[in-house]
Design a protein around this motif. Structure first.
Motif, PDB file in Angstrom:
ATOM      1  N   GLN A  77       0.829  -1.195   0.000  1.00  0.00           N
ATOM      2  CA  GLN A  77       0.000   0.000   0.000  1.00  0.00           C
ATOM      3  C   GLN A  77       0.870   1.254   0.000  1.00  0.00           C
ATOM      4  O   GLN A  77       1.941   1.286   0.611  1.00  0.00           O
ATOM      5  CB  GLN A  77      -0.898   0.007   1.231  1.00  0.00           C
ATOM      6  CG  GLN A  77      -2.041   1.007   1.153  1.00  0.00           C
ATOM      7  CD  GLN A  77      -3.014   0.823   2.308  1.00  0.00           C
ATOM      8  OE1 GLN A  77      -2.759   0.029   3.204  1.00  0.00           O
ATOM      9  NE2 GLN A  77      -4.118   1.536   2.277  1.00  0.00           N
ATOM     10  N   ARG A  78       0.415   2.286  -0.702  1.00  0.00           N
ATOM     11  CA  ARG A  78       1.173   3.529  -0.759  1.00  0.00           C
ATOM     12  C   ARG A  78       1.254   4.168   0.620  1.00  0.00           C
ATOM     13  O   ARG A  78       0.316   4.115   1.405  1.00  0.00           O
ATOM     14  CB  ARG A  78       0.501   4.517  -1.705  1.00  0.00           C
ATOM     15  CG  ARG A  78       0.575   4.172  -3.167  1.00  0.00           C
ATOM     16  CD  ARG A  78       0.205   5.387  -4.007  1.00  0.00           C
ATOM     17  NE  ARG A  78      -0.932   6.119  -3.453  1.00  0.00           N
ATOM     18  CZ  ARG A  78      -1.134   7.422  -3.621  1.00  0.00           C
ATOM     19  NH1 ARG A  78      -0.261   8.149  -4.289  1.00  0.00           N
ATOM     20  NH2 ARG A  78      -2.194   8.011  -3.122  1.00  0.00           N
ATOM     21  N   ASP A  81      -1.568   6.585   1.304  1.00  0.00           N
ATOM     22  CA  ASP A  81      -2.834   5.972   1.685  1.00  0.00           C
ATOM     23  C   ASP A  81      -2.823   5.548   3.152  1.00  0.00           C
ATOM     24  O   ASP A  81      -3.831   5.660   3.854  1.00  0.00           O
ATOM     25  CB  ASP A  81      -3.113   4.751   0.804  1.00  0.00           C
ATOM     26  CG  ASP A  81      -3.390   5.135  -0.643  1.00  0.00           C
ATOM     27  OD1 ASP A  81      -3.884   6.254  -0.864  1.00  0.00           O
ATOM     28  OD2 ASP A  81      -3.098   4.321  -1.546  1.00  0.00           O
ATOM     29  N   LEU A  82      -1.681   5.054   3.612  1.00  0.00           N
ATOM     30  CA  LEU A  82      -1.567   4.673   5.022  1.00  0.00           C
ATOM     31  C   LEU A  82      -1.699   5.890   5.941  1.00  0.00           C
ATOM     32  O   LEU A  82      -2.337   5.828   6.993  1.00  0.00           O
ATOM     33  CB  LEU A  82      -0.232   3.974   5.261  1.00  0.00           C
ATOM     34  CG  LEU A  82      -0.049   2.616   4.564  1.00  0.00           C
ATOM     35  CD1 LEU A  82       1.389   2.136   4.712  1.00  0.00           C
ATOM     36  CD2 LEU A  82      -1.014   1.592   5.140  1.00  0.00           C
ATOM     37  N   THR A  85      -5.311   6.974   6.017  1.00  0.00           N
ATOM     38  CA  THR A  85      -6.099   6.078   6.862  1.00  0.00           C
ATOM     39  C   THR A  85      -5.982   6.470   8.331  1.00  0.00           C
ATOM     40  O   THR A  85      -6.988   6.525   9.060  1.00  0.00           O
ATOM     41  CB  THR A  85      -5.633   4.624   6.673  1.00  0.00           C
ATOM     42  OG1 THR A  85      -5.872   4.228   5.315  1.00  0.00           O
ATOM     43  CG2 THR A  85      -6.382   3.685   7.613  1.00  0.00           C
TER      44      THR A  85
END
Length: 313
Positions: A77-78, A81-82, A85
């Protein structure tokens, strides 16, 4: 499977737990007590995933490579994006509307990422309506609590793309809202009734445009006081369109006898609904609200306003 296929004659330890592990992180050879995973070189070959014979195998217990058609590489996952989140969860659970996030330099140090990665995360949250980023010396990232407006606009766009009529939306409203009225009557509290009566006082003696906004606000109040968050959100998605169509209709003809009659009857029905809610008569409340919504639909559909969701956008 023969003894040659085993690592030893003893029972041996169980195979490793590979759940959630990317395939490219698994050792190429694993063979313990007839549970075997042998990943072939990139040039092809066979993959053995079990020591038991499979009817689709090549006769030696190895599943043919073509049986794995459709499996895709696992990509990490990029970082952006983490980060999004983590920030999204913090915004939803513990941050107030209008709160400023720490400066970029602080967040970059906290997450150990470059400025561009952090800004990519911000863009994700901006598209969700959870952040507004202001540039410049006095800028920063400002938090917005989710209120359903972004989802409502997206729902309107989807309905418009499908050619949905306003009549279709009004009928969906007539399916959702009567259940809210019944639920509120069944689970009423004294402060709910007081809140509804206070809202009714605000709708008296107002002009046509303000009046329709107040009436729409009363509908929202009934849905939210009913206590079911999911149904309340669904009614919000529909009401976003209904309010636009209703206001357009009233603005187009604010002084007409039809508009005055619709608002007068609407206010009277709202008063009656509060009485039924206070009495706990949930079936009568449901039926009253259903008839009211059908009558409102007749008035709005007969008017000279938009006919489709697309007309409103």
């Amino acid at each position: 499977m023969t003894g040659a296929d085993r690592r030893g004659s003893g029972p041996g330890p169980p195979g490793p737990d590979l759940r959630g592990t990317p395939l490219n992180c698994v050792a190429q050879t694993w063979d313990v007590q007839a549970d075997r995973l042998s990943l072939p070189p990139s040039g092809g070959g066979t993959v053995s995933v079990s020591g038991r014979q499979d009817p689709r195998s090549d006769g030696r217990g190895a599943v043919k490579a073509e049986q794995l058609t459709g499996l895709q590489p696992v990509r990490p996952q990029r970082a952006a994006d983490l980060i999004a989140t983590q920030l999204r969860r913090r915004i939803i659970t513990s941050m107030e509307d209008g709160t400023a996030l720490p400066p970029e330099a602080v967040l970059m140090e906290r997450f150990q990422v470059a400025r561009q990665t952090l800004r990519d995360a911000f863009r994700v949250l901006e598209t969700e309506g959870l952040l507004t980023v202001r540039r410049g010396a006095q800028g920063g990232a400002i938090v917005h609590r989710p209120d359903g407006s972004v989802a409502a606009r997206s729902a309107a766009l989807v309905l418009a793309s499908r050619g949905a009529s306003l009549a279709d939306v009004y009928r969906a409203r007539a399916v959702l809202e009567p259940s809210c009225a019944a639920l509120l009557a069944r689970n009423r509290r004294a402060d709910d009734v007081a809140t509804l009566r206070g809202a009714l006082e605000q709708t008296a003696d107002t002009d046509a445009v303000s009046g329709i906004r107040d009436l729409m606000g009363f509908h929202r109040l009934v849905a939210h006081l009913a206590g079911n968050h999911t149904v309340a959100l669904l009614t919000d998605l529909v009401r976003h369109i209904v309010e636009a169509g209703s206001e357009e209709q009233v603005v187009a003809d604010p002084q007409s006898s039809e508009t005055e009659r619709a608002q007068r009857l609407g206010h009277r029905t709202h008063v009656r609904l509060v009485d039924l809610i206070e009495q706990g008569d949930h079936e009568a409340a449901r039926e009253l609200w259903r008839r009211h919504l059908e009558e409102s639909e007749d008035y709005l559909i007969r008017g000279a306003g938009s006919r489709t969701v697309l007309d409103l956008l």
